[in-house]
Design a protein around this motif. Structure first.
Motif, PDB file in Angstrom:
ATOM      1  N   VAL A  57     -39.772  60.870 -75.210  1.00 51.86           N
ATOM      2  CA  VAL A  57     -40.723  59.842 -74.776  1.00 51.86           C
ATOM      3  C   VAL A  57     -42.138  60.246 -75.177  1.00 51.86           C
ATOM      4  O   VAL A  57     -42.517  61.414 -75.082  1.00 51.86           O
ATOM      5  CB  VAL A  57     -40.658  59.653 -73.254  1.00 51.86           C
ATOM      6  N   ARG A  58     -42.892  59.240 -75.601  1.00 51.03           N
ATOM      7  CA  ARG A  58     -44.310  59.463 -75.866  1.00 51.03           C
ATOM      8  C   ARG A  58     -45.108  58.755 -74.770  1.00 51.03           C
ATOM      9  O   ARG A  58     -45.147  57.513 -74.736  1.00 51.03           O
ATOM     10  CB  ARG A  58     -44.695  58.938 -77.248  1.00 51.03           C
ATOM     11  N   PRO A  59     -45.699  59.529 -73.851  1.00 51.11           N
ATOM     12  CA  PRO A  59     -46.466  58.900 -72.775  1.00 51.11           C
ATOM     13  C   PRO A  59     -47.744  58.278 -73.327  1.00 51.11           C
ATOM     14  O   PRO A  59     -48.295  58.739 -74.323  1.00 51.11           O
ATOM     15  CB  PRO A  59     -46.793  60.069 -71.843  1.00 51.11           C
ATOM     16  N   ASN A  60     -48.209  57.253 -72.637  1.00 52.71           N
ATOM     17  CA  ASN A  60     -49.400  56.576 -73.136  1.00 52.71           C
ATOM     18  C   ASN A  60     -50.701  57.282 -72.770  1.00 52.71           C
ATOM     19  O   ASN A  60     -51.764  56.874 -73.225  1.00 52.71           O
ATOM     20  CB  ASN A  60     -49.427  55.122 -72.653  1.00 52.71           C
ATOM     21  N   ILE A  91     -45.234  55.031 -70.217  1.00 46.48           N
ATOM     22  CA  ILE A  91     -44.511  55.136 -71.492  1.00 46.48           C
ATOM     23  C   ILE A  91     -45.186  54.323 -72.578  1.00 46.48           C
ATOM     24  O   ILE A  91     -45.458  53.143 -72.400  1.00 46.48           O
ATOM     25  CB  ILE A  91     -43.058  54.663 -71.321  1.00 46.48           C
ATOM     26  N   PHE A  92     -45.417  54.982 -73.725  1.00 45.38           N
ATOM     27  CA  PHE A  92     -45.870  54.255 -74.910  1.00 45.38           C
ATOM     28  C   PHE A  92     -44.672  53.883 -75.778  1.00 45.38           C
ATOM     29  O   PHE A  92     -44.545  52.756 -76.235  1.00 45.38           O
ATOM     30  CB  PHE A  92     -46.870  55.073 -75.708  1.00 45.38           C
ATOM     31  N   SER A  93     -43.797  54.860 -76.011  1.00 48.41           N
ATOM     32  CA  SER A  93     -42.587  54.584 -76.795  1.00 48.41           C
ATOM     33  C   SER A  93     -41.493  55.600 -76.461  1.00 48.41           C
ATOM     34  O   SER A  93     -41.763  56.687 -75.969  1.00 48.41           O
ATOM     35  CB  SER A  93     -42.873  54.596 -78.296  1.00 48.41           C
ATOM     36  N   VAL A  94     -40.262  55.191 -76.729  1.00 47.23           N
ATOM     37  CA  VAL A  94     -39.086  56.021 -76.497  1.00 47.23           C
ATOM     38  C   VAL A  94     -38.303  56.123 -77.785  1.00 47.23           C
ATOM     39  O   VAL A  94     -38.026  55.102 -78.420  1.00 47.23           O
ATOM     40  CB  VAL A  94     -38.199  55.435 -75.387  1.00 47.23           C
ATOM     41  N   ASN A  95     -37.946  57.321 -78.170  1.00 45.23           N
ATOM     42  CA  ASN A  95     -37.144  57.492 -79.378  1.00 45.23           C
ATOM     43  C   ASN A  95     -35.688  57.699 -78.971  1.00 45.23           C
ATOM     44  O   ASN A  95     -35.086  56.835 -78.361  1.00 45.23           O
ATOM     45  CB  ASN A  95     -37.683  58.638 -80.212  1.00 45.23           C
TER      46      ASN A  95
END
Length: 121
Positions: A99-102, A28-32
């Motif tokens: 989710v934006r995966p890394n 995970i890079f970020s979660v909205n």
């Protein structure tokens, strides 16, 4: 890989409370936005509640005043505190998250496997 894992479902009598948790893990890079949906019987999944990364919250009308959604951004975890439960709240509750995966930085929508909530009268 990104996974959403729910916990906290169970069986309670009408008027009781349950707290659901859902943790996003993996690359995970970020979660909205994170949220909860419910499916009762053979019906389609319906929206219950959502919370953005900035804390903006929405509820289905039937949940207002009884359910509280919250999140811990540091843990990529969303919670649903359910109180004054009614038999019509029965169903499988699914966690949902953007989710934006890394590994490619592309936003995707993910679902958990679901957790059963049963409210008896």
């Amino acid at each position: 890989q990104v996974q959403l894992v729910e916990s906290g479902g169970g069986s309670v009598q009408a008027g009781g409370s349950l707290r659901l948790s859902c943790a996003a893990s993996g690359s995970i890079f970020s979660v909205n936005a994170m949220g909860w949906y419910r499916r009762a019987g053979g019906n389609r999944r319906e929206f219950v509640a959502s919370i953005s990364s900035a804390g903006r919250i929405n509820y289905v009308d039937s949940a207002k005043g009884r359910f509280t959604i919250s999140r811990d951004n540091a843990k990529n975890t969303v919670y649903l505190q359910m109180s004054s439960l009614k038999p019509e709240d029965t169903g499988v509750y699914y966690c949902n998250a953007d989710v934006r995966p890394n590994y490619d930085m592309v936003w995707r929508n993910y679902w958990g496997q679901g957790t059963q909530v049963t409210v008896s009268s």
